[in-house]
Design an enzyme around this catalytic site. Sequence first.
Site, PDB file in Angstrom:
ATOM      1  N   LYS A 237      22.643  -9.649  -2.667  1.00 39.56           N
ATOM      2  CA  LYS A 237      24.042 -10.034  -2.923  1.00 39.56           C
ATOM      3  C   LYS A 237      24.980  -9.404  -1.899  1.00 39.56           C
ATOM      4  O   LYS A 237      26.195  -9.536  -2.011  1.00 39.56           O
ATOM      5  CB  LYS A 237      24.456  -9.558  -4.328  1.00 39.56           C
ATOM      6  CG  LYS A 237      23.662 -10.184  -5.452  1.00 39.56           C
ATOM      7  CD  LYS A 237      24.116  -9.565  -6.775  1.00 39.56           C
ATOM      8  CE  LYS A 237      23.125  -9.874  -7.877  1.00 39.56           C
ATOM      9  NZ  LYS A 237      23.134  -8.862  -8.917  1.00 39.56           N
TER      10      LYS A 237
ATOM     11  N   ARG B 178      11.924   2.012   1.723  1.00 38.23           N
ATOM     12  CA  ARG B 178      11.461   1.294   2.909  1.00 38.23           C
ATOM     13  C   ARG B 178      12.471   0.204   3.210  1.00 38.23           C
ATOM     14  O   ARG B 178      12.966  -0.463   2.294  1.00 38.23           O
ATOM     15  CB  ARG B 178      10.089   0.672   2.677  1.00 38.23           C
ATOM     16  CG  ARG B 178       9.473   0.162   3.968  1.00 38.23           C
ATOM     17  CD  ARG B 178       8.159  -0.495   3.696  1.00 38.23           C
ATOM     18  NE  ARG B 178       7.431  -0.756   4.914  1.00 38.23           N
ATOM     19  CZ  ARG B 178       6.466   0.004   5.376  1.00 38.23           C
ATOM     20  NH1 ARG B 178       6.120   1.102   4.743  1.00 38.23           N
ATOM     21  NH2 ARG B 178       5.831  -0.322   6.478  1.00 38.23           N
TER      22      ARG B 178
ATOM     23  N   ARG C  27       0.826  -1.219   0.000  1.00 42.19           N
ATOM     24  CA  ARG C  27       0.000   0.000   0.000  1.00 42.19           C
ATOM     25  C   ARG C  27       0.856   1.265   0.000  1.00 42.19           C
ATOM     26  O   ARG C  27       0.554   2.219  -0.702  1.00 42.19           O
ATOM     27  CB  ARG C  27      -1.020  -0.040   1.133  1.00 42.19           C
ATOM     28  CG  ARG C  27      -0.650   0.623   2.389  1.00 42.19           C
ATOM     29  CD  ARG C  27      -1.673   0.441   3.475  1.00 42.19           C
ATOM     30  NE  ARG C  27      -2.291  -0.866   3.514  1.00 42.19           N
ATOM     31  CZ  ARG C  27      -3.589  -1.093   3.286  1.00 42.19           C
ATOM     32  NH1 ARG C  27      -4.382  -0.105   3.020  1.00 42.19           N
ATOM     33  NH2 ARG C  27      -4.068  -2.303   3.357  1.00 42.19           N
ATOM     34  N   THR C  28       1.943   1.285   0.750  1.00 44.33           N
ATOM     35  CA  THR C  28       2.790   2.489   0.778  1.00 44.33           C
ATOM     36  C   THR C  28       3.477   2.681  -0.574  1.00 44.33           C
ATOM     37  O   THR C  28       3.566   3.795  -1.093  1.00 44.33           O
ATOM     38  CB  THR C  28       3.853   2.380   1.897  1.00 44.33           C
ATOM     39  OG1 THR C  28       3.181   2.137   3.130  1.00 44.33           O
ATOM     40  CG2 THR C  28       4.669   3.644   2.019  1.00 44.33           C
TER      41      THR C  28
ATOM     42  N   HIS D  39       8.088   6.727  10.175  1.00 44.44           N
ATOM     43  CA  HIS D  39       7.269   6.593   8.967  1.00 44.44           C
ATOM     44  C   HIS D  39       6.635   7.974   8.717  1.00 44.44           C
ATOM     45  O   HIS D  39       5.439   8.156   8.885  1.00 44.44           O
ATOM     46  CB  HIS D  39       6.202   5.510   9.201  1.00 44.44           C
ATOM     47  CG  HIS D  39       5.510   5.053   7.948  1.00 44.44           C
ATOM     48  ND1 HIS D  39       5.842   5.517   6.698  1.00 44.44           N
ATOM     49  CD2 HIS D  39       4.494   4.181   7.764  1.00 44.44           C
ATOM     50  CE1 HIS D  39       5.056   4.941   5.803  1.00 44.44           C
ATOM     51  NE2 HIS D  39       4.237   4.132   6.429  1.00 44.44           N
TER      52      HIS D  39
END
Lengths: 304, 141
Positions: free
Chosen positions: A80, A101, A51-52, A129
Site C-alpha cells: 500500500k 529481508r 530457507r532464510t 547478508h
Amino acid sequence: MKHLIDIMDLSVAEIDELIETALDIIKDPEKYQDVLRHKKLATLFFEPSTRTRLSFESAMLSLGGSVLGFSEAQSSSAAKGESVADTVRVVGCYADIIAMRHPKEGAPLVASMFSPVPIINAGDGGHNHPTQTLTDLLTIRREKGGLDNLTIGICGDLKYGRTVHSLINAMSRYRNIRFVLISPDELKVPDYIINDVLKKKNIPFKETASLEDSMEDLDILYMTRVQRERFFDESEYMRLKDSYILTPEKLINAKKTMSILHPLPRVNEISVAVDNDERACYFRQVLNGKFIRMALILKLLEVI
Amino acid sequence: MTVDSIQNGYVIDHIKAGKAMDIYKALNLGDLDCSVAILMNVPSSKMGKKDIIKIDKLIHLDFTALGYVDPGITVNTINNGNVSKKRAELPRELRNVLKCRNPRCITSIEQELPQVFKLTDPQKRIYRCIYCETRADQDGQ
C-alpha cells in the site's frame, strides 16, 4: 540497543562470543529451549527467501519464543506504499526483535534508525547478508577447529556475490589467512575489495581462472554459482560454465581435510556425486545457520 | 573589468580554475535575487590561475557542499564592510548534497529519506552512500 546490519558491525571479540554461544547451544540445546519464552520474533520478508526465513523461525522456536510476520511484500502494508520506517515502528509494537529481508539495499539500515526493537538484516538485495557470513564462520570454526592459519579458495561469481565479499571482509581479520580467488575474468573480485581489504591489510591472495590449479593448497573451498545472466557474451558462458562445477575428479588433488562450503541454494555448481564426500560441509552449514542465529537473537535481546 | 566591492555578502576565493560553475550549480546561485559575479581564470600567485565568485547578499551558505566541490577554497564573509575568512574543508558527511544513483538503493523508492554520503577515503576523496555503499561520482551527482 544493538542491531546487526553489516558483518563489520561486529568486532572479532563479539563474533567469537557468538560462536562460543552457538557451540554451547549445540552441546546442550535443552539449556536454551525455554530462554525466550513469551518473546516474539517478527520476520519481515519483503522478498521471498524461504530457507532464510525458516532458519530464523526455527532458531526462535528452538529458544522457546514465537514468530510472526510475512513472507512477501504483496501480503504486507508495503504493497500500500508504507515506508520501511513506519512498518518497523508499527511491528516494533508487536515483536521484541525483527529479522528483515528487503530487495532494496540499505532498507534494514533505515529500519534500524527508526525501530524500537533490534533489527537483523536477513539480506538486502545484493548488498549485505551478515547472518550468512556468521554461518560460514561458525562452519569454518567447527570444521577446522579455528579461524586462523587457513588457505581459503573462493570459486565462482566473485564480482556480484555478496556472501563472497562479506566472507573476505570477515576472514581478513583473522591471523595468517591466504585467499585463492577462482573465477572467470568477467567475475573477478572488485578492485575496491582487492585494494581496500586485501592489499591494505597485506593479506596474501592469488587470482586464478582454474579451479584445479590450486586445489592441493586449500583448507577451505567456498563454492558459489556462476550465473548465465552475469555474462555479456553467451559463448563465453558456454565455454566456462563447466570449469566451475565441482566434481569428484576435480577433488583428486585436494587435501583429505579440506572443507567444501556453499551458501546454497545449489544449482549445478557442485555435482551431487560430491555430496557423500566427507569434505562436503554444505548441509552441516545449513544447520550451523540455525545455531548461530539462535546465538545472535540471544545476544541482541541481551539474554547472554 | 570592474566588479563593485561588497558591503554585505561573500567572496568565494581560491576556487580551482574551471570549478566556479560547479559551485554555482551546487549552491543554486542562479535562484538568488542579488548580483552574483563569476570571475574565471583570474591570475593567482599561489595557484597560477583561479576562479572567484562574489555574492552581493548574506545568504545561508552550505559549507559542506563547498568543501565537497573544492576543499581548497576560502570564503570571505563581508558584514557591513568587515571581512572574516574561513577555509572550506572536506566534509566527513554530505547530507542532501548528492543523490544516490544506484537503482537498487532504498532511497530510489523512499524519496523522503535524507541522501547521506560518508567520506570513506579522505586521500582519494571517496564518498559512499550510507545505505547501499555505492560510491559517489566525482562530478558531484
